[in-house]
Design a protein around this motif. Structure first.
Motif, PDB file in Angstrom:
ATOM      1  N   VAL A 498      48.846 -13.573  38.617  1.00 28.81           N
ATOM      2  CA  VAL A 498      48.021 -13.651  39.822  1.00 28.81           C
ATOM      3  C   VAL A 498      47.951 -15.083  40.328  1.00 28.81           C
ATOM      4  CG1 VAL A 498      45.681 -13.420  40.702  1.00 28.81           C
ATOM      5  CG2 VAL A 498      46.657 -11.616  39.283  1.00 28.81           C
ATOM      6  N   ARG A 499      47.682 -16.017  39.411  1.00 27.70           N
ATOM      7  CA  ARG A 499      47.571 -17.417  39.837  1.00 27.70           C
ATOM      8  C   ARG A 499      48.882 -17.935  40.405  1.00 27.70           C
ATOM      9  NH1 ARG A 499      44.480 -22.328  36.935  1.00 27.70           N
ATOM     10  NH2 ARG A 499      42.869 -21.400  38.225  1.00 27.70           N
ATOM     11  N   ARG A 500      50.029 -17.603  39.819  1.00 26.37           N
ATOM     12  CA  ARG A 500      51.307 -18.086  40.349  1.00 26.37           C
ATOM     13  C   ARG A 500      51.603 -17.474  41.713  1.00 26.37           C
ATOM     14  NH1 ARG A 500      52.268 -22.608  38.813  1.00 26.37           N
ATOM     15  NH2 ARG A 500      54.407 -22.382  39.540  1.00 26.37           N
ATOM     16  N   ILE A 501      51.270 -16.193  41.888  1.00 23.55           N
ATOM     17  CA  ILE A 501      51.520 -15.550  43.187  1.00 23.55           C
ATOM     18  C   ILE A 501      50.711 -16.244  44.280  1.00 23.55           C
ATOM     19  CG2 ILE A 501      51.093 -13.451  44.521  1.00 23.55           C
ATOM     20  CD1 ILE A 501      51.898 -11.855  42.048  1.00 23.55           C
ATOM     21  N   ILE A 502      49.432 -16.469  44.014  1.00 22.45           N
ATOM     22  CA  ILE A 502      48.603 -17.071  45.055  1.00 22.45           C
ATOM     23  C   ILE A 502      48.959 -18.544  45.248  1.00 22.45           C
ATOM     24  CG2 ILE A 502      46.612 -17.932  43.767  1.00 22.45           C
ATOM     25  CD1 ILE A 502      46.601 -15.734  46.943  1.00 22.45           C
ATOM     26  N   TYR A 503      49.501 -19.179  44.197  1.00 25.25           N
ATOM     27  CA  TYR A 503      49.962 -20.563  44.335  1.00 25.25           C
ATOM     28  C   TYR A 503      51.115 -20.649  45.327  1.00 25.25           C
ATOM     29  CZ  TYR A 503      52.415 -24.893  43.171  1.00 25.25           C
ATOM     30  OH  TYR A 503      53.068 -26.091  43.246  1.00 25.25           O
ATOM     31  N   TRP A 504      52.064 -19.711  45.240  1.00 25.41           N
ATOM     32  CA  TRP A 504      53.194 -19.711  46.170  1.00 25.41           C
ATOM     33  C   TRP A 504      52.785 -19.273  47.564  1.00 25.41           C
ATOM     34  CZ3 TRP A 504      56.406 -22.858  44.584  1.00 25.41           C
ATOM     35  CH2 TRP A 504      56.848 -22.914  43.269  1.00 25.41           C
ATOM     36  N   HIS A 505      51.551 -18.795  47.716  1.00 29.17           N
ATOM     37  CA  HIS A 505      50.986 -18.537  49.045  1.00 29.17           C
ATOM     38  C   HIS A 505      50.128 -19.705  49.525  1.00 29.17           C
ATOM     39  CE1 HIS A 505      52.288 -14.411  48.328  1.00 29.17           C
ATOM     40  NE2 HIS A 505      51.980 -14.098  49.579  1.00 29.17           N
ATOM     41  N   ALA A 506      50.252 -20.854  48.845  1.00 25.39           N
ATOM     42  CA  ALA A 506      49.482 -22.059  49.191  1.00 25.39           C
ATOM     43  C   ALA A 506      47.988 -21.820  49.059  1.00 25.39           C
ATOM     44  CB  ALA A 506      49.827 -22.537  50.611  1.00 25.39           C
ATOM     45  N   GLY A 507      47.603 -21.006  48.086  1.00 24.83           N
ATOM     46  CA  GLY A 507      46.189 -20.699  47.904  1.00 24.83           C
ATOM     47  C   GLY A 507      45.715 -20.975  46.491  1.00 24.83           C
ATOM     48  N   ARG A 508      44.529 -20.446  46.139  1.00 24.94           N
ATOM     49  CA  ARG A 508      43.914 -20.683  44.833  1.00 24.94           C
ATOM     50  C   ARG A 508      43.381 -19.381  44.277  1.00 24.94           C
ATOM     51  NH1 ARG A 508      39.163 -24.280  46.022  1.00 24.94           N
ATOM     52  NH2 ARG A 508      39.184 -23.015  47.921  1.00 24.94           N
ATOM     53  N   ALA A 509      43.392 -19.265  42.959  1.00 26.96           N
ATOM     54  CA  ALA A 509      42.764 -18.143  42.243  1.00 26.96           C
ATOM     55  C   ALA A 509      41.558 -18.689  41.489  1.00 26.96           C
ATOM     56  CB  ALA A 509      43.756 -17.505  41.279  1.00 26.96           C
ATOM     57  N   LEU A 510      40.386 -18.097  41.719  1.00 28.38           N
ATOM     58  CA  LEU A 510      39.136 -18.585  41.147  1.00 28.38           C
ATOM     59  C   LEU A 510      38.464 -17.483  40.340  1.00 28.38           C
ATOM     60  CD1 LEU A 510      37.795 -20.221  44.438  1.00 28.38           C
ATOM     61  CD2 LEU A 510      39.119 -21.342  42.642  1.00 28.38           C
ATOM     62  N   VAL A 511      37.620 -17.892  39.401  1.00 32.74           N
ATOM     63  CA  VAL A 511      36.836 -16.941  38.627  1.00 32.74           C
ATOM     64  C   VAL A 511      35.406 -17.446  38.564  1.00 32.74           C
ATOM     65  CG1 VAL A 511      37.421 -18.055  36.437  1.00 32.74           C
ATOM     66  CG2 VAL A 511      36.651 -15.685  36.445  1.00 32.74           C
ATOM     67  N   GLY A 512      34.470 -16.523  38.632  1.00 33.74           N
ATOM     68  CA  GLY A 512      33.061 -16.869  38.560  1.00 33.74           C
ATOM     69  C   GLY A 512      32.254 -15.666  38.096  1.00 33.74           C
ATOM     70  N   ARG A 513      30.982 -15.657  38.438  1.00 38.58           N
ATOM     71  CA  ARG A 513      30.096 -14.559  38.054  1.00 38.58           C
ATOM     72  C   ARG A 513      29.652 -13.807  39.302  1.00 38.58           C
ATOM     73  NH1 ARG A 513      27.646 -13.123  33.636  1.00 38.58           N
ATOM     74  NH2 ARG A 513      28.330 -15.046  32.597  1.00 38.58           N
ATOM     75  N   SER A 514      29.678 -12.494  39.231  1.00 37.08           N
ATOM     76  CA  SER A 514      29.282 -11.659  40.361  1.00 37.08           C
ATOM     77  C   SER A 514      27.764 -11.695  40.515  1.00 37.08           C
ATOM     78  CB  SER A 514      29.760 -10.218  40.156  1.00 37.08           C
ATOM     79  OG  SER A 514      29.244  -9.374  41.153  1.00 37.08           O
ATOM     80  N   ALA A 515      27.305 -12.055  41.707  1.00 32.65           N
ATOM     81  CA  ALA A 515      25.863 -12.139  41.944  1.00 32.65           C
ATOM     82  C   ALA A 515      25.230 -10.753  42.013  1.00 32.65           C
ATOM     83  CB  ALA A 515      25.610 -12.906  43.239  1.00 32.65           C
ATOM     84  N   ASP A 516      25.995  -9.741  42.468  1.00 31.11           N
ATOM     85  CA  ASP A 516      25.430  -8.405  42.637  1.00 31.11           C
ATOM     86  C   ASP A 516      25.624  -7.526  41.405  1.00 31.11           C
ATOM     87  OD1 ASP A 516      24.633  -9.088  45.197  1.00 31.11           O
ATOM     88  OD2 ASP A 516      26.526  -8.404  46.089  1.00 31.11           O
ATOM     89  N   LEU A 517      26.841  -7.533  40.824  1.00 28.48           N
ATOM     90  CA  LEU A 517      27.131  -6.620  39.716  1.00 28.48           C
ATOM     91  C   LEU A 517      26.891  -7.264  38.358  1.00 28.48           C
ATOM     92  CD1 LEU A 517      30.385  -4.912  41.038  1.00 28.48           C
ATOM     93  CD2 LEU A 517      28.008  -4.291  41.420  1.00 28.48           C
ATOM     94  N   GLY A 518      26.817  -8.583  38.286  1.00 25.85           N
ATOM     95  CA  GLY A 518      26.500  -9.247  37.034  1.00 25.85           C
ATOM     96  C   GLY A 518      27.677  -9.548  36.141  1.00 25.85           C
ATOM     97  N   GLY A 519      28.838  -9.001  36.428  1.00 27.55           N
ATOM     98  CA  GLY A 519      30.007  -9.259  35.603  1.00 27.55           C
ATOM     99  C   GLY A 519      30.851 -10.398  36.156  1.00 27.55           C
ATOM    100  N   ALA A 520      32.174 -10.272  35.959  1.00 30.42           N
ATOM    101  CA  ALA A 520      33.085 -11.313  36.452  1.00 30.42           C
ATOM    102  C   ALA A 520      33.402 -11.088  37.921  1.00 30.42           C
ATOM    103  CB  ALA A 520      34.368 -11.311  35.633  1.00 30.42           C
ATOM    104  N   CYS A 521      33.727 -12.170  38.609  1.00 28.91           N
ATOM    105  CA  CYS A 521      34.153 -12.117  40.011  1.00 28.91           C
ATOM    106  C   CYS A 521      35.411 -12.967  40.145  1.00 28.91           C
ATOM    107  CB  CYS A 521      33.059 -12.623  40.938  1.00 28.91           C
ATOM    108  SG  CYS A 521      33.555 -12.695  42.691  1.00 28.91           S
ATOM    109  N   PHE A 522      36.539 -12.290  40.403  1.00 28.14           N
ATOM    110  CA  PHE A 522      37.811 -12.987  40.624  1.00 28.14           C
ATOM    111  C   PHE A 522      38.060 -13.056  42.128  1.00 28.14           C
ATOM    112  CE2 PHE A 522      38.143 -11.629  36.288  1.00 28.14           C
ATOM    113  CZ  PHE A 522      38.829 -12.650  35.654  1.00 28.14           C
ATOM    114  N   SER A 523      38.464 -14.264  42.609  1.00 33.52           N
ATOM    115  CA  SER A 523      38.643 -14.475  44.044  1.00 33.52           C
ATOM    116  C   SER A 523      40.021 -15.065  44.312  1.00 33.52           C
ATOM    117  CB  SER A 523      37.574 -15.444  44.598  1.00 33.52           C
ATOM    118  OG  SER A 523      36.279 -14.949  44.347  1.00 33.52           O
ATOM    119  N   LEU A 524      40.641 -14.584  45.392  1.00 33.58           N
ATOM    120  CA  LEU A 524      41.914 -15.132  45.891  1.00 33.58           C
ATOM    121  C   LEU A 524      41.657 -15.708  47.276  1.00 33.58           C
ATOM    122  CD1 LEU A 524      44.433 -12.302  44.919  1.00 33.58           C
ATOM    123  CD2 LEU A 524      43.729 -14.284  43.573  1.00 33.58           C
TER     124      LEU A 524
END
Length: 537
Positions: A498-524
């Motif tokens: 995932v990170r390499r794909i979004i890197y070749w799209h000139a973007g970033r892959a991020l991870v954090g905590r979901s404010a609503d569901l309480g679990g993980a939140c992955f963002s592209l």
């Protein structure tokens, strides 16, 4: 390396020879300029005086004066129209500004030009063979003829006026015979009305003394500095010294360059032998310094890639061990199975292991293509709503107990972004699959378009990821020691892909905590508009 430096030294030698020739020609040109200035300085005052004397005369009077001067001075003189002279525009302009020209052509007599003031644009032309001696005699004659027209007491003041007005290139003085620095024989000759030339101190100048009849004055001209052009031997010596100094400087520079490049060569040899931690000093901001910096960057990248390759080999060996062991066990159990139902059970298990191996090989190949070079990306307009619907519909049957929610309401206008559809589909599929493995009951996928950026969030209500592990979570074959263990499935390559794909799209892959569901939140996050890039894998 040696051939390179031989070419460098050869080029430097050719450059030094060229510099020496240019230096020799420059000194020769300086001699010519000095000679022209010297001759013009001698001729300036004398020819201006003659030109001013000729100006008020008519043609007949000028002709008589020129004939008389020619007999006395031995200098052919003539008055001609300026337009008839073979002079360029620059020389004509100098004459109009009141300057005197002296043109020397080889061994021919020097041509001296002086413009007569007035509307007729006439120029006095003289041919001087020996410019110092002939002009000295002409100067003495003209000044003597001019001064005798004034009373004795006024003659020094008149001489000063002539010197200032005609801009003579040497001193003019009226002194008494006792003040003249002459020997007895020379004093006698001056007293008799003769003209005497005396060498100055060092023999590099001359003084001319001429007595004025019926006056106590002696006219002194000089010192007239002798023109001593640099001899060819001196020019050759100067060129040789300049060549030696430049050669020494170039040798020191090239020697330092050679030493630094040999350091690069040695570092490259050590890296080739397996010492990947080798680096070279990056001193200075010159070409070699930039080359050293690029070399260190290349060495770092090479070390990084080889480290990844080694880790991948170790991880792949570890990942292959379990399904291969299960396949071996299944084959052994099939031969011992007593019923068709038992054999079917072992064959289904072996088929599952083969599918797992196939998925592992697919992920390895995908990650290798994305990691080792820029893939051939053919960007196109992608409808995010359609893409998310496709991914959710594909993943929903895999875990029916997990609710897949779309957190964005489709707008009236399609949500279009630039991207490589095949790779974007793979990245979202990996994120949704990863969230479903760790979710308790819900997974939500949403997107937002903010200016020139696009953002896609995949959230779950699972245990989440500790903040200390957010960055290294994208490391290949990494599994954390909490709830995201081997029991949840996967090989540890999905997030790296995932990170390499979004890197070749000139973007970033991020991870954090979901404010609503309480679990993980992955963002592209990547730009909505891409520049088309074509590259081979």
């Amino acid at each position: 390396m040696n051939s390179i430096f031989l070419r460098i030294y050869g080029g430097m030698l050719a450059a030094l020879v060229l510099v020496a020739l240019l230096g020799f020609l420059t000194l020769h040109l300086v001699n010519q300029v000095r000679g022209d200035e010297y001759r013009e300085g001698l001729a300036r005052g004398t020819f201006r005086l003659m030109a001013d004397n000729l100006q008020p005369m008519n043609r007949v009077e000028r002709h008589r004066a020129l004939l008389q001067w020619e007999r006395l001075l031995g200098i052919p003189l003539d008055v001609q129209a300026l337009d008839q002279q073979p002079l360029d525009s620059h020389a004509r302009e100098r004459l109009r500004r009141g300057q005197v020209l002296v043109i020397k052509d080889g061994h021919k007599p020097s041509l001296v030009y002086s413009l007569l003031s007035g509307p007729e644009a006439l120029v006095l032309v003289g041919e001087v063979q020996q410019i110092s001696e002939q002009l000295a005699r002409a100067t003495v004659y003209l000044l003597s003829d001019e001064l005798v027209r004034y009373p004795v007491a006024e003659q020094p003041a008149r001489l000063a006026q002539i010197k200032e007005g005609k801009q003579f290139g040497f001193e003019l003085k009226l002194i008494t015979l006792q003040e003249a620095q002459l020997d007895d024989d020379q004093r006698r000759r001056v007293d008799e009305g003769d003209t005497v030339m005396a060498l100055g101190k060092g023999g590099e100048s001359i003084h001319i003394f001429a007595g004025l009849l019926d006056t106590p004055w002696v006219l002194e001209l000089g010192p007239l500095q002798l023109m001593n052009p640099a001899p060819p031997q001196l020019l050759v010596l100067i060129a040789a010294l300049a060549l030696s100094l430049i050669g020494l400087a170039v040798y020191l520079l090239v020697h330092q360059l050679e030493r630094r490049l040999r350091g690069l060569e040695g570092a490259a040899t050590r890296i080739a032998a397996g010492s990947l931690e080798t680096r070279v000093p990056t001193r200075g901001a010159d070409s070699v310094g930039r080359l050293a910096a690029a070399f260190n960057h290349m060495a770092g990248q090479l070390q990084h890639l080889l480290t990844i390759q080694r880790e991948m080999v170790r991880a792949v060996s570890h990942e292959l061990r379990t399904p291969v062991a299960r396949l071996r066990f299944g084959l052994e159990m099939i031969s011992d199975a007593q019923t068709d139902q038992a054999r079917r059970k072992y064959m289904d298990g072996m088929d599952s292991d083969i599918q797992e191996l196939d998925r592992l090989v697919d992920e390895m190949l995908t990650y290798s293509r994305l990691e080792q070079g820029e893939p051939a990306l053919k960007f196109q307009r992608v409808d995010l709503d359609a893409l998310l619907d496709q991914v959710l519909s594909e993943q929903a049957p895999l875990r029916p107990a997990i609710r897949l929610l779309c957190g964005t309401t489709p707008a009236a206008e399609p949500a279009l972004v630039d991207g490589e559809l095949r790779y974007l589909h793979r990245a979202l599929q990996n994120l949704v699959s990863n969230a479903m493995r760790h979710a308790e009951t819900r997974v939500r996928v949403s997107y937002s378009l903010q200016g020139e950026q696009c953002r896609v969030d995949v959230e779950d209500d699972g245990p989440g990821v500790p903040e200390a592990d957010w960055e290294r979570l994208f490391t290949p074959f990494l599994r954390l020691d909490d709830s995201r263990t081997r029991a949840s499935g996967g090989h540890g390559l999905g997030l790296s892909i995932v990170r390499r794909i979004i890197y070749w799209h000139a973007g970033r892959a991020l991870v954090g905590r979901s404010a609503d569901l309480g679990g993980a939140c992955f963002s592209l996050v990547w730009p909505r508009q891409q520049t088309q890039r074509e590259a081979t894998v």
